[in-house]
Write a protein that holds these residues in place. Structure first.
Motif, mmCIF file in Angstrom:
data_model
loop_
_atom_site.group_PDB
_atom_site.id
_atom_site.type_symbol
_atom_site.label_atom_id
_atom_site.label_comp_id
_atom_site.label_asym_id
_atom_site.label_seq_id
_atom_site.Cartn_x
_atom_site.Cartn_y
_atom_site.Cartn_z
ATOM 1 N N VAL A 184 0.836 -1.210 0.000
ATOM 2 C CA VAL A 184 0.000 0.000 0.000
ATOM 3 C C VAL A 184 0.870 1.259 0.000
ATOM 4 N N LYS A 185 2.086 1.153 -0.510
ATOM 5 C CA LYS A 185 3.032 2.273 -0.405
ATOM 6 C C LYS A 185 2.550 3.515 -1.150
ATOM 7 N N ASP A 186 1.822 3.343 -2.242
ATOM 8 C CA ASP A 186 1.333 4.521 -2.960
ATOM 9 C C ASP A 186 0.364 5.319 -2.097
ATOM 10 N N ALA A 187 -0.503 4.606 -1.376
ATOM 11 C CA ALA A 187 -1.445 5.288 -0.476
ATOM 12 C C ALA A 187 -0.702 5.913 0.697
ATOM 13 N N VAL A 188 0.353 5.252 1.179
ATOM 14 C CA VAL A 188 1.150 5.805 2.278
ATOM 15 C C VAL A 188 1.781 7.129 1.849
ATOM 16 N N LYS A 189 2.364 7.141 0.666
ATOM 17 C CA LYS A 189 3.020 8.366 0.179
ATOM 18 C C LYS A 189 2.025 9.504 0.008
ATOM 19 N N LYS A 190 0.798 9.165 -0.321
ATOM 20 C CA LYS A 190 -0.206 10.181 -0.602
ATOM 21 C C LYS A 190 -0.912 10.691 0.642
ATOM 22 N N HIS A 191 -1.129 9.808 1.618
ATOM 23 C CA HIS A 191 -2.024 10.152 2.721
ATOM 24 C C HIS A 191 -1.374 10.191 4.103
ATOM 25 N N ILE A 192 -0.175 9.644 4.259
ATOM 26 C CA ILE A 192 0.463 9.586 5.575
ATOM 27 C C ILE A 192 1.545 10.667 5.675
ATOM 28 N N LYS A 193 1.595 11.329 6.805
ATOM 29 C CA LYS A 193 2.614 12.363 7.029
ATOM 30 C C LYS A 193 4.012 11.775 6.835
ATOM 31 N N ASN A 194 4.824 12.460 6.074
ATOM 32 C CA ASN A 194 6.187 12.024 5.748
ATOM 33 C C ASN A 194 6.207 10.731 4.923
ATOM 34 N N GLY A 195 5.049 10.335 4.389
ATOM 35 C CA GLY A 195 4.944 9.066 3.678
ATOM 36 C C GLY A 195 5.870 8.951 2.487
ATOM 37 N N ASP A 196 6.181 10.053 1.819
ATOM 38 C CA ASP A 196 7.056 9.997 0.652
ATOM 39 C C ASP A 196 8.459 9.540 1.015
#
Length: 615
Positions: A491-503
Motif C-alpha cells: 500500500v506504499k502509494d497510499a502511504v506516500k499520498k495520505h500519511i505524514k512524511n509518507g514519501d
C-alpha cells in the motif's frame, strides 16, 4: 445390448434390472440415473464389520455410510426396493489377502461365503454430478466421455484396528469463476462426499502427475480450469487391500450400485461456504463459511479505527485479515518478526507496540499445534528472551518460543535461512508474519514516523520477506499502523499520498497480505481471534483435515485459553514497562501504547474483539 442413449433418464429400479440381466454395453455408471444417489460397495467377513463401520464413521468424507447389511442379507431396503447385491453392480472385484484376484459379473457363485459377510454401501461422488451441472458448471469427464480421474494421496486416514490407508480423491476440473458455485452445489451433499477437500495444486496432496490417475481416466483441463478434489469411496478399497483379509469383494471402480434415493436429502455442513485464494505459488484455495468470514471482516473493521488520526483508513483493504488468517490456518510452521526501535536515544530503543501483538499470534499458533519461531535483531536478543520468558510465566505462551537472528553474510543468506540447505523445494516455514517491524524504504534506509533514520539499529530481516516472494509455498503477512512497517509495500502509494512524511518513510517491501490497524497490537489480537473463528468453523475445519478423522467437539477446544485477554495483556504491558520498553508516540514508561491509555482504549478493544470472536 442397451447403449448410453436413455440411461440418464431411466429410473434406478429399471437400471438395476437391466444390469442384472447383463444388457449394458458400458460399465461407467456416472452417466446413469441422474439425480439419484449411487453407492460404492464393500463386502467383508462379519468379524471385521464393526471395525470397518468405525473406520467409516472416523473418515466420513471419503466413506459416508449409507447402509450396513446384516450377515448374509443381500438386500438394502432403506436404499432400494428390489435389489440383490450379488447381481446389481455391473462388475465386481474379488480380493484375497489384499490382492485383487479377479473381476466378476456376478457374485452368485459365492452365495455360500456371502452368508457370513456384511455389505457396506458408501456414498459416491457420481451422485452429485447432476447438482453440479444444474449450477451451470461443466463436468469435464462427462464432456470427454470418460470416467472421472481418481488418485491416491499422501493424506493418511484415521486408522481403526486393521483398517488403515491414505485418502483417495476424485478430480474434476472447474473453471475458476465457478469454484464457489461448485463448492456450494456439493457442500450439503454429505452422503455424496460433500464439499471438496482441496482446490488447487495437486502436489499439496502428494499427487505428482494429473495425467496419470491411479484409477479412472485422465481428464483434460481447459484453459482457466482449476483442479478440484473430492474425497472418494475408493478409499475403502485401499483399506481392504491393506487389511489383507482372506476374502473381500467390492464394486469395480466405475460400476457403483444405483439406489432409489434422490439427491435432495441434504445436511448442513456448517453454513454457506465461500472459496478464497490464499496462494498463487503453489496455487491454493481455502474454504470458510460465510458466517465465519463475516466475523473476521467485523474484526477487521473493529481494528481499522484511526485513534491517532494518521490517515490509515486510506491504507486499508477489505479481506486482508481473512486471507492472512486462512494462510496461517493452513501453515504448519510460522516465523514472526517484530521490533521497531523508534526511540534511538533510549536504551532499549524499542517501542511497546508490536511485541504484545506478536505474542498473541504466537500463543494461538502454539495452541493450534503449529511450529512457531521469532526472528529479531541481534542486539535485541536478550530483551526478547526476557519478554518470552515472562510470557511463559504469565501463561500467555504454553512454552518458550525459539528465538532467531538473521544477518546477511552472502547473496543467498536469506534462502539458506528460510530453506533446508538453501533448497527452495524444502522451506522451513510456510508463513512469515511481520507486526510493527521497521520496514525498509525505497532508499534502503529505515525511518520512524518522524523521518529519523534508524538503519543502524535494524537487521535486514526484510530480506527474508523479499526471498519468500521467490520460494513456492511461503506466504507472508505484514501488520502495521503507519505505512513504515515491514510488509506495507503493498500500500506504499497510499502511504506516500495520505500519511505524514509518507514519501520518505513508506516501506517498499510487500507482503502477500497487509493488515492495517489503528494500533499494530490490535492487528495481532485480531489475528489470534480470527484464527479462533476459523478453527471453530465446521466448513473450514473439515477442509483443513481433508474430511478424514473426527471433527473436534465444541467442548474440546484447547486453543480457547490462548486467546488474548485484558488481564494477560495488562500484565504483559507492565512487564514491558519494567524492561524499559516505551510507548511509541510519547516515549513514556507508563501503561500506554502509542500514547493511548491501556485501561480506557486498549482494554476496550480487546474486549470488543473477544466478544465478536466468541459470540
Amino acid at each position: 445390448m442397451l447403449l448410453t442413449g436413455g440411461l440418464k433418464s431411466l429410473l434406478p429400479h429399471v437400471l438395476r434390472r437391466i444390469i442384472r440381466c447383463n444388457r449394458l454395453s458400458i460399465s461407467n455408471t456416472s452417466v446413469m440415473a441422474e439425480g439419484y444417489k449411487q453407492a460404492s460397495v464393500v463386502i467383508l467377513h462379519k468379524s471385521l464389520a464393526d471395525d470397518f463401520e468405525k473406520f467409516c464413521h472416523a473418515n466420513d468424507g471419503p466413506l459416508p455410510l449409507l447402509y450396513r447389511s446384516q450377515p448374509g442379507d443381500w438386500k438394502c431396503p432403506s436404499l432400494s426396493s428390489d435389489s440383490d447385491i450379488r447381481t446389481d453392480c455391473q462388475q465386481y472385484r474379488k480380493y484375497e489377502h489384499g490382492a485383487c484376484t479377479g473381476s466378476l459379473k456376478s457374485l452368485k457363485e459365492y452365495s455360500e461365503q456371502l452368508k457370513d459377510m456384511v455389505t457396506f454401501y458408501l456414498g459416491c461422488s457420481f451422485s452429485f454430478e447432476k447438482a453440479v451441472q444444474k449450477a451451470g458448471i461443466p463436468i469435464r469427464n462427462v464432456e470427454q466421455k470418460c470416467n472421472v480421474s481418481m488418485y491416491k494421496t499422501s493424506v493418511p486416514c484415521y486408522s481403526i484396528s486393521m483398517f488403515h490407508c491414505n485418502l483417495v480423491v476424485t478430480m474434476r476440473p472447474i473453471p475458476e469463476s465457478k469454484l464457489g458455485a461448485a463448492v456450494l452445489a456439493t457442500a450439503e451433499l454429505k452422503e455424496a462426499h460433500g464439499a471438496p477437500i482441496h482446490i488447487g495444486d495437486p502436489g499439496l496432496l502428494g499427487i505428482q502427475d494429473l495425467s496419470k490417475p491411479d484409477y479412472g481416466d485422465p481428464v483434460h483441463l481447459h484453459p482457466g480450469d482449476i483442479p478440484v478434489f473430492w474425497a472418494c469411496g475408493v478409499t475403502g478399497v485401499e483399506a481392504i487391500i491393506n487389511c489383507r483379509t482372506p476374502l473381500a469383494f467390492t464394486h469395480s471402480r466405475d460400476c457403483t450400485f444405483i439406489t432409489d434415493l434422490e439427491n435432495d436429502n441434504v445436511r448442513s455442513l456448517g453454513g454457506v461456504p465461500q472459496v478464497h485464494c490464499i496462494s498463487q505459488d503453489p496455487l491454493h484455495f481455502s474454504i470458510v463459511s460465510a458466517e465465519a468470514a463475516q466475523k473476521i471482516k467485523t474484526l477487521e473493521t473493529l481494528i481499522g479505527i484511526d485513534p491517532g488520526e494518521r490517515g490509515i483508513r486510506h491504507l486499508q483493504r477489505q479481506g486482508e485479515l481473512l486471507g492472512a488468517c486462512l494462510a496461517m490456518s493452513h501453515a504448519g510452521s510460522v516465523l514472526i518478526t517484530t521490533g521497531f526501535p523508534t526511540h534511538s536515544t533510549h536504551q532499549p530503543p524499542e517501542e511497546n507496540d508490536g511485541p504484545p501483538g506478536a505474542l498473541a499470534i504466537a500463543a494461538m499458533l502454539q495452541a493450534l499445534e503449529k511450529q512457531v519461531a521469532i526472528v529479531t535483531d541481534q542486539r535485541a536478543m536478550d530483551l526478547n528472551k526476557k519478554i518470552i520468558e515472562e510470557a511463559v510465566q504469565l501463561g500467555i505462551l504454553k512454552k518458550p518460543i525459539p528465538l532467531l537472528s538473521y544477518q546477511r553474510e552472502s547473496a543467498n543468506s536469506a534462502l539458506m535461512f528460510l530453506c533446508e540447505n538453501g533448497n527452495p523445494g524444502r522451506p522451513r516455514f510456510d508463513h512469515l508474519v511481520a507486526i510493527e517491524r521497521a520496514g525498509m524504504a525505497a532508499d534502503g534506509n529505515y525511518y520512524n514516523a518522524r523521518k529519523v533514520n534508524i538503519k543502524h539499529l535494524v537487521d535486514p530481516i526484510d530480506e527474508l520477506f523479499l526471498a519468500a516472494q521467490t520460494i513456492p509455498g511461503i506466504t507472508t503477512t505484514g501488520v502495521g499502523d503507519g505505512g513504515n512497517e515491514l510488509g506495507m509495500g503493498k500500500v506504499k502509494d497510499a502511504v506516500k499520498k495520505h500519511i505524514k512524511n509518507g514519501d520518505v518513510i513508506a516501506c517498499d517491501v510487500e507482503a502477500d497480505f497487509t493488515v492495517v490497524a489503528g494500533v499494530s497490537n490490535w492487528g495481532g489480537y485480531a489475528i489470534a481471534c480470527a484464527l479462533h473463528v476459523l478453527r471453530c468453523c465446521d466448513a473450514h475445519g473439515r477442509y483443513l483435515r481433508r474430511a478424514v478423522g473426527r471433527p473436534r467437539a465444541p467442548s474440546h477446544r484447547p486453543w480457547l485459553p490462548a486467546l488474548p485477554s485484558v488481564p494477560k495483556e495488562e500484565k504483559l504491558l507492565k512487564t514491558l514497562v519494567q524492561l524499559g520498553v516505551r510507548s511509541g508516540k510519547t516515549a513514556s514508561l507508563e501503561m500506554e501504547v502509542d500514547g493511548l491509555p491501556f485501561y480506557s482504549t486498549h482494554s476496550l478493544m480487546i474486549e470488543k474483539l473477544l466478544q465478536e470472536a466468541q459470540q
